[in-house]
Scaffold this motif. Structure first.
Motif, short mmCIF file in Angstrom:
data_model
loop_
_atom_site.label_atom_id
_atom_site.label_comp_id
_atom_site.label_asym_id
_atom_site.label_seq_id
_atom_site.Cartn_x
_atom_site.Cartn_y
_atom_site.Cartn_z
N TYR A 73 36.07 24.11 -21.74
CA TYR A 73 36.26 22.75 -22.18
C TYR A 73 37.68 22.39 -22.13
CZ TYR A 73 37.61 25.82 -26.23
OH TYR A 73 38.32 26.50 -26.86
N ALA A 74 37.97 21.25 -22.21
CA ALA A 74 39.30 20.55 -22.18
C ALA A 74 39.64 20.05 -23.50
CB ALA A 74 39.35 19.66 -20.90
N GLY A 75 40.63 19.02 -23.46
CA GLY A 75 40.77 18.32 -24.88
C GLY A 75 42.07 17.86 -24.99
N HIS A 76 42.24 16.95 -25.84
CA HIS A 76 43.45 16.33 -26.29
C HIS A 76 43.97 17.20 -27.57
CE1 HIS A 76 42.17 12.61 -24.00
NE2 HIS A 76 43.66 12.21 -23.92
N GLN A 77 45.23 17.71 -27.19
CA GLN A 77 45.96 18.48 -28.46
C GLN A 77 47.14 17.66 -28.61
OE1 GLN A 77 46.53 22.26 -26.10
NE2 GLN A 77 45.01 23.13 -27.47
N PHE A 78 46.93 17.04 -29.89
CA PHE A 78 48.01 16.26 -30.50
C PHE A 78 48.39 15.07 -29.59
CE2 PHE A 78 48.82 20.24 -32.69
CZ PHE A 78 48.93 20.00 -33.93
N GLY A 79 47.12 14.55 -29.12
CA GLY A 79 47.16 13.32 -28.29
C GLY A 79 47.52 13.49 -26.76
N GLY A 80 47.76 14.54 -26.63
CA GLY A 80 48.16 14.95 -25.30
C GLY A 80 47.04 15.63 -24.66
N TRP A 81 46.92 15.13 -23.20
CA TRP A 81 45.71 15.61 -22.53
C TRP A 81 45.86 16.96 -21.85
CZ3 TRP A 81 40.77 15.81 -21.57
CH2 TRP A 81 40.31 16.19 -20.53
N VAL A 82 44.90 17.91 -22.18
CA VAL A 82 44.88 19.19 -21.66
C VAL A 82 43.76 19.51 -20.60
CG1 VAL A 82 45.41 21.85 -21.89
CG2 VAL A 82 46.48 20.00 -23.50
N PRO A 83 43.99 19.41 -19.47
CA PRO A 83 42.46 19.50 -18.57
C PRO A 83 41.72 20.73 -18.76
CG PRO A 83 44.11 19.42 -17.43
CD PRO A 83 44.92 19.01 -18.45
N GLN A 84 42.57 21.89 -19.01
CA GLN A 84 41.65 23.10 -18.93
C GLN A 84 41.99 23.78 -20.17
OE1 GLN A 84 40.27 24.99 -15.85
NE2 GLN A 84 39.38 26.34 -17.82
N LEU A 85 41.05 24.18 -21.07
CA LEU A 85 41.20 24.88 -22.18
C LEU A 85 40.23 26.08 -22.25
CD1 LEU A 85 42.11 22.18 -25.10
CD2 LEU A 85 43.47 24.00 -24.33
N GLY A 86 39.16 25.94 -22.95
CA GLY A 86 38.00 26.92 -23.06
C GLY A 86 38.40 28.01 -23.74
N ASP A 87 37.32 28.85 -24.00
CA ASP A 87 37.43 30.02 -24.94
C ASP A 87 38.40 31.36 -24.29
OD1 ASP A 87 35.50 29.30 -26.71
OD2 ASP A 87 33.74 29.98 -25.55
N GLY A 88 39.68 31.14 -25.09
CA GLY A 88 40.64 31.93 -24.48
C GLY A 88 40.69 33.28 -25.51
N ARG A 89 39.97 33.34 -26.29
CA ARG A 89 40.03 34.48 -27.22
C ARG A 89 38.71 34.67 -27.89
NH1 ARG A 89 43.19 32.36 -32.50
NH2 ARG A 89 42.64 30.25 -32.16
N ALA A 90 37.70 34.10 -27.32
CA ALA A 90 36.24 34.14 -27.96
C ALA A 90 35.13 34.21 -26.87
CB ALA A 90 36.02 32.77 -28.50
#
Ligand code: AMP
Ligand code: MG
Length: 477
Positions: A73-90
């Motif tokens: 998954y991706a996401g906006h963290q505190f309003g800032g775009w992060v193109p690549q997140l994902g389950d990093g510890r799950a």
């Protein structure tokens, strides 16, 4: 360990996830097993407690039929775009269909690195695991849609954070782990095929009555309006409402620096990383709309060739949050005040009380609970200047005069909890656990299973003394 996994997420294209084994731990010990939840899932609690079961809960063995995937998954963290997140510890062990016919994910959290770990170690330490266990189960008992905790296991391995802590793994159960950020991930890659597959999957899984992307959006908007109102009603502050932490199923997810209000103030923030107060208690509805607008944007490519029309329709749906939320908020706070059939002025009465509570530094939970007692005037003790409460209470008493006393009290006690997981109590439980004493953790969990009943241990209902107050909470990542 025989589990009747019925995995649907793995039927989606490969680019939705990475298959990765959990990393073994050296000395797994069971801290807590949620037997009630195990039964709902159709899992045998004794088997989960067995060495084989423990190996699964610690990530030392993947049972037959497990998916064993980290989701992208991706996401906006505190309003800032992060193109690549994902389950990093799950790691998603898989899906099961419970005795109630509901499909749920079973996921390990803290099970080691994945391709999405970036700089992280893929691990969790005891504190955040116990916190998530306590708060998610308390939320469930409060009747708030949430992911659940099936088990907590200590690993016997050190986890390096600001200092060295004992490692732990949480087994999380959720209707799904599909996030607003999952849609954003594919939208950002202009992967229309994946976006369509994810939309179909989310609809069939969560909103089978929804028609197409616009219908899905409308369903998520409704679910979030309902959820956020319920948070507001118990004084819950999520703390990291990033788009990757917003579940499309409408469940509270990703308990990090979350906390419950002690004294009421709309600008309350606990999270140490939320320096701007973006995710303050009173900002949560507004942030939900911001996040839903990101979901709408991600879904736009599926809404037909006429982009202007699609934008217009999606905007209207997202703006519908305001009315849904306002109506739900009015209902929740009217119920908290024991008001029956709605009358003009009810919401104003609730707002007036909240304003006085903010000025008077009144404890949110204790004030509303005191109003349910035989003598509502007990609530005045919660106010720095009790006359501010007196000036409000006469109007309220006149408003409820015609409602039979016992009926009103029973109704109010069913919506105003006596008990919430207070920060200072969780901190106390974590500190004891770090010394090997899990009794405070178990005591807290047991009491929070029935939050609308006065607990035998009345100290759990107390607001923190100034020296006990926990002002900052941490992600624990
Ligand atoms: P969260 O703050 O829990 O919403 O996590 C944000 C992102 O950071 C997610 O992609 C997590 O998987 C990732 N993350 C958080 N903690 C760790 C960790 N200890 N190791 C690897 N990834 C992590
Ligand atoms: Mg997260």
């Amino acid at each position: 360990m025989q589990i009747a996994f019925d995995n649907s997420y793995t039927t989606l294209p490969d680019r939705f996830y990475s298959a990765v084994p959990p990393s073994p731990v050296s000395d797994p010990q069971l801290i807590a097993l949620n037997e009630g939840l195990a039964a709902t899932l159709g899992l045998d609690a004794n088997a989960l407690r067995s060495p084989e079961g423990l190996a699964m809960l610690a990530g030392n063995a993947l049972p037959d039929g497990a998916a064993g995937i980290a989701q992208a998954y991706a996401g906006h963290q505190f309003g800032g775009w992060v193109p690549q997140l994902g389950d990093g510890r799950a790691l998603l062990l898989g899906e099961v269909v419970g005795r109630d016919g509901k499909r749920r994910d079973i996921q390990l959290k803290g099970s080691g690195p994945t391709p999405y770990s970036r700089m992280g170690d893929g691990r969790a330490w005891l504190g955040p695991v116990l916190r998530e266990y306590i708060v998610s189960e308390a939320m469930a008992a409060l009747g708030i849609p949430t992911t659940r905790a099936l088990a907590a296991v200590s690993t016997g391995d050190p986890v390096h954070r600001e200092r060295v802590f004992p490692g732990a793994v949480l087994t999380r159960v959720a209707s799904s782990h599909i996030r607003v950020g999952t849609f954003q991930y594919f939208a950002a890659r202009e992967d229309g095929e994946a976006l369509q597959a994810l939309t179909d999957h989310a609809i069939s899984r969560h909103y089978p009555e929804a028609q197409g992307p616009l219908g899905l959006l409308a369903s998520v908007v409704e679910a979030q309006a309902d959820l956020i109102t319920k948070w507001m009603g118990v004084g819950f502050i999520h703390g990291v409402m990033n788009t990757d932490n917003m579940s499309v199923a409408g469940e509270t997810i990703d308990y990090g620096p979350c906390a419950f209000l002690d004294a009421y103030h709309p600008q309350t923030v606990f999270s140490s990383i939320d320096r701007m107060g973006r995710y303050a208690y009173g900002k949560q509805p507004e942030i939900a709309v911001w996040n839903l607008a990101q979901l709408a944007t991600a879904l736009l490519p599926l809404m037909g060739a006429d982009r202007d029309k699609a934008i217009e329709q999606a905007t209207e749906v997202v703006q519908g949050f305001a009315d849904s939320f306002a109506a739900a908020w009015d209902r929740v706070f009217a119920a908290k005040l024991g008001l029956d059939t709605p009358r003009e002025g009810d919401a104003a009465m609730a707002y007036d009380l909240l304003r006085r509570m903010a000025l008077g530094e009144a404890d949110f939970t204790r004030t509303f609970r005191a109003l349910t007692g035989p003598d509502p005037k007990a609530a005045r003790a919660e106010f720095k200047d009790p006359t501010a409460f007196d000036a409000w209470v006469t109007g309220w008493q006149a408003r409820i005069e015609h409602i039979p006393h016992t009926k009103r009290i029973a109704a109010m006690q069913a919506v105003n909890p006596a008990l919430i997981p207070r920060n200072h109590r969780m901190e106390e439980a974590i500190q004891a656990a770090l010394k090997g004493d899990f009794a405070p953790f178990h005591r807290l969990n047991a009491a929070l299973a029935t939050p609308f009943a006065e607990p035998a241990d009345s100290d759990l209902m107390q607001a923190p003394e100034p020296e006990e107050e926990v002002r900052a909470t941490f992600c624990g990542t």
